[in-house]
Scaffold this motif. Structure first.
Motif, short mmCIF file in Angstrom:
data_model
loop_
_atom_site.label_atom_id
_atom_site.label_comp_id
_atom_site.label_asym_id
_atom_site.label_seq_id
_atom_site.Cartn_x
_atom_site.Cartn_y
_atom_site.Cartn_z
N ARG A 125 0.84 -1.19 0.00
CA ARG A 125 0.00 0.00 0.00
C ARG A 125 0.88 1.25 0.00
O ARG A 125 1.90 1.29 0.71
CB ARG A 125 -0.93 0.03 1.21
CG ARG A 125 -1.99 -1.05 1.20
CD ARG A 125 -3.01 -0.86 2.31
NE ARG A 125 -2.43 -1.13 3.62
CZ ARG A 125 -2.39 -2.32 4.19
NH1 ARG A 125 -2.91 -3.36 3.57
NH2 ARG A 125 -1.86 -2.48 5.38
N ALA A 126 0.45 2.24 -0.77
CA ALA A 126 1.04 3.57 -0.67
C ALA A 126 0.27 4.28 0.42
O ALA A 126 -0.96 4.40 0.36
CB ALA A 126 0.94 4.31 -1.99
N MET A 127 0.98 4.76 1.46
CA MET A 127 0.32 5.31 2.64
C MET A 127 -0.11 6.76 2.39
O MET A 127 0.40 7.71 2.98
CB MET A 127 1.24 5.20 3.86
CG MET A 127 1.62 3.76 4.19
SD MET A 127 0.19 2.68 4.40
CE MET A 127 -0.43 3.31 5.96
N THR A 128 -1.09 6.88 1.50
CA THR A 128 -1.71 8.18 1.24
C THR A 128 -2.90 8.31 2.20
O THR A 128 -3.06 7.53 3.12
CB THR A 128 -2.17 8.26 -0.22
OG1 THR A 128 -3.04 7.15 -0.48
CG2 THR A 128 -0.98 8.20 -1.16
N SER A 129 -3.77 9.31 1.96
CA SER A 129 -4.97 9.50 2.79
C SER A 129 -6.20 9.42 1.89
O SER A 129 -6.52 10.39 1.19
CB SER A 129 -4.92 10.85 3.49
OG SER A 129 -3.83 10.93 4.36
N PRO A 130 -6.92 8.31 1.84
CA PRO A 130 -6.63 7.03 2.52
C PRO A 130 -5.57 6.24 1.76
O PRO A 130 -5.22 6.60 0.63
CB PRO A 130 -7.99 6.32 2.50
CG PRO A 130 -8.62 6.84 1.23
CD PRO A 130 -8.19 8.27 1.10
N PRO A 131 -5.04 5.13 2.35
CA PRO A 131 -4.02 4.34 1.66
C PRO A 131 -4.54 3.74 0.35
O PRO A 131 -5.72 3.42 0.22
CB PRO A 131 -3.69 3.24 2.68
CG PRO A 131 -4.08 3.81 4.00
CD PRO A 131 -5.26 4.67 3.73
N ILE A 132 -3.60 3.60 -0.59
CA ILE A 132 -3.92 3.03 -1.91
C ILE A 132 -3.29 1.64 -2.00
O ILE A 132 -2.07 1.49 -1.81
CB ILE A 132 -3.40 3.92 -3.04
CG1 ILE A 132 -4.07 5.30 -2.98
CG2 ILE A 132 -3.65 3.27 -4.40
CD1 ILE A 132 -3.49 6.29 -3.98
N THR A 133 -4.10 0.61 -2.28
CA THR A 133 -3.57 -0.75 -2.47
C THR A 133 -2.94 -0.84 -3.84
O THR A 133 -3.52 -0.44 -4.86
CB THR A 133 -4.69 -1.78 -2.32
OG1 THR A 133 -5.27 -1.66 -1.01
CG2 THR A 133 -4.14 -3.19 -2.49
N LEU A 134 -1.71 -1.39 -3.89
CA LEU A 134 -0.94 -1.47 -5.14
C LEU A 134 -0.94 -2.90 -5.64
O LEU A 134 -0.83 -3.85 -4.86
CB LEU A 134 0.49 -0.98 -4.92
CG LEU A 134 0.63 0.43 -4.34
CD1 LEU A 134 2.10 0.71 -4.01
CD2 LEU A 134 0.10 1.47 -5.32
N THR A 135 -1.04 -3.06 -6.94
CA THR A 135 -0.98 -4.38 -7.57
C THR A 135 0.38 -4.53 -8.24
O THR A 135 0.71 -3.80 -9.18
CB THR A 135 -2.11 -4.55 -8.60
OG1 THR A 135 -3.37 -4.37 -7.95
CG2 THR A 135 -2.05 -5.94 -9.21
N LEU A 136 1.18 -5.48 -7.75
CA LEU A 136 2.52 -5.72 -8.29
C LEU A 136 2.57 -7.09 -8.94
O LEU A 136 1.90 -8.04 -8.47
CB LEU A 136 3.56 -5.61 -7.18
CG LEU A 136 3.57 -4.30 -6.38
CD1 LEU A 136 4.66 -4.35 -5.32
CD2 LEU A 136 3.77 -3.11 -7.29
#
Length: 468
Positions: free
Chosen positions: A391-402
């Motif tokens: 996850r990129a800890m933005t507001s709110p967090p963004i789930t990343l697909t790798l």
């Protein structure tokens, strides 16, 4: 002196009061002179206590006892006067029955009517006394709290004093250890280079011995030929003529040896040319440069740092460390030692089998003793791995697909452009990038609650020569 004797020792056995003009009998008992006279006026001249007969002479005065008794009476009189002064007004002699709430002092009814206190609020002395006791009790509690706080700080200071000494010893040990490694590299390089000179010497000496041996053989052959020619010159003419061809052929077959002496000396230049630089360049293979170094004074007690301060892991058993303000106290966090306030910087973190981590940068002013969410509004720009998700800890967090879990993460900060980027260095692919206008220096940031270590990867050192 009066305080060293109990009052019963200063009391006359007859009148049961403090001695007045005490006299001493031969039996060692003392009485007031007037009391003893009254007893003896009844007819018997004996001690009223032990009944031992006394001499007809007048008993002597007990001066020591008299002085003690007078001192005790003086103390009593002074106490009585002080007691009167404490309960009576010094100005009017009236009893102190009121308490001035403005001037904070007891007063009498006359004082209340005077100009000094006429417009002041007053309270009955008994009521004010309770309020004063309550206020003093609160002040006492505050002072005791301050004392407990100071004692806590005092103990923490003593612990930190001992920790500083242990820190110094451990740091000195690590410095010595690293210098011993460098010394070992230098000693080995010195040994190899001396051995190379020795080998070169042996090869050159062996070649010279061979050359000398060949020259000696040629000299011996030439001596023999000269001897033969000399003998032939002594022979008869006919004998000389018959042997001339053989003698001449022998002279021609004696060719002079090679006089080429090049390449026989030790190539000193090969061994000494830029010696220090060559050794230093070779030492680079044994030296690691890490762009980011962890600051142990900021590490949570549950984080165990390596000796070279480039890797760490989580331990359920916290280590002892002082409760200094720079340290993270709530969660297992640590930052690097150097604040980044300009320019471009990058570092690679080996995550390996660790699946519980946060990496990135954090503002210099982030509090260390409070639990905060790792969000940009709180001064955090991080990438998170937890429970197999990124996850990129933005507001709110963004789930990343790798496409695959990376084993290394490259963090790249461009402070002036306001970007924090995360890459998979194996494929050189961008994972996520933050864009923000930074207003204060940043620190490389790390978090984990895994026993598997996170390691900051060393970089290769390149040497570039500048020719002027």
């Amino acid at each position: 002196m009066t305080m060293s004797l109990p009052e019963e020792d200063l009391t006359c056995p007859v009148c049961c009061d403090i001695f007045t003009d005490p006299v001493l009998l031969s039996c060692s008992h003392s009485f007031c002179r007037s009391c003893l006279k009254r007893c003896w006026d009844t007819g018997l001249r004996e001690c009223p206590v032990c009944r031992k007969r006394a001499s007809k002479s007048s008993p002597p005065c007990n001066l020591a006892l008299k002085n003690v008794c007078e001192a005790l009476l003086q103390v009593r009189r002074q106490s009585s006067v002080l007691g009167e002064e404490m309960i009576n007004c010094n100005l009017h002699g009236e009893k102190l029955k009121l308490y001035c709430l403005v001037d904070k002092q007891p007063i009498c009814v006359v004082c209340q009517s005077s100009k000094l206190h006429k417009i002041h609020d007053c309270a009955p002395i008994e009521e004010a006394m309770l309020d004063c006791k309550d206020e003093l009790a609160l002040s006492l509690k505050s002072l005791q709290d301050k004392m407990n706080h100071l004692r806590t700080i005092q103990k923490a200071s003593a612990d930190m004093f001992e920790f500083i000494k242990s820190q110094a010893l451990e740091t000195q040990r690590l410095i010595k250890s690293q210098f011993e490694q460098l010394h070992q590299v230098l000693y080995q390089e010195e040994s190899d280079r001396l051995a190379a000179v020795k080998k070169d010497e042996e090869e050159k000496i062996s070649g010279m011995k061979k050359k000398i041996k060949e020259l000696s053989a040629e000299v011996l052959s030439l001596i023999q030929t000269i001897s033969v020619v000399q003998e032939q010159l002594k022979e008869d003419d006919m004998v000389l003529m018959k042997n001339f061809k053989d003698t001449q052929d022998r002279c021609k077959s004696t060719d002079p040896g090679s006089d080429d002496m090049s390449g026989l000396l030790i190539d000193v230049t090969k061994h000494l040319c830029n010696l220090k630089y060559a050794v230093w360049e070779k030492m680079l293979a044994h030296i690691d440069f890490t762009p980011v170094t962890l600051d142990p004074n900021t590490a949570h007690p549950c984080l165990i740092l390596s000796e070279n301060l480039t890797s760490f892991h989580y331990s359920k058993q916290p280590s002892y460390c002082p409760d200094n303000p720079e340290r993270f106290h709530i969660s297992a966090e640590v930052v690097a030692m150097t604040a980044l306030g300009s320019g471009s910087h990058q570092w690679v973190v080996e995550t390996g089998s660790n699946q519980d981590w946060l990496l990135g940068v954090v503002s210099l002013s982030v509090p260390r003793n409070a639990e905060l969410s790792a969000r940009p509004e709180n001064g955090f720009w991080t990438l998170c791995s937890r429970d197999g998700e990124f996850r990129a800890m933005t507001s709110p967090p963004i789930t990343l697909t790798l496409s695959r879990p990376p084993k290394q993460i490259k963090v790249q900060l461009d402070y002036n452009k306001g970007t924090v980027s995360f890459f998979d260095p194996a494929e050189n692919t961008l994972i996520y990038a933050f864009i923000h206008t930074f207003t204060e220096p940043l620190l490389p940031y790390f978090y984990t609650q895994s026993s598997h270590p996170l390691r900051i990867m060393p970089e290769k050192v390149l040497v570039t020569m500048l020719h002027q």
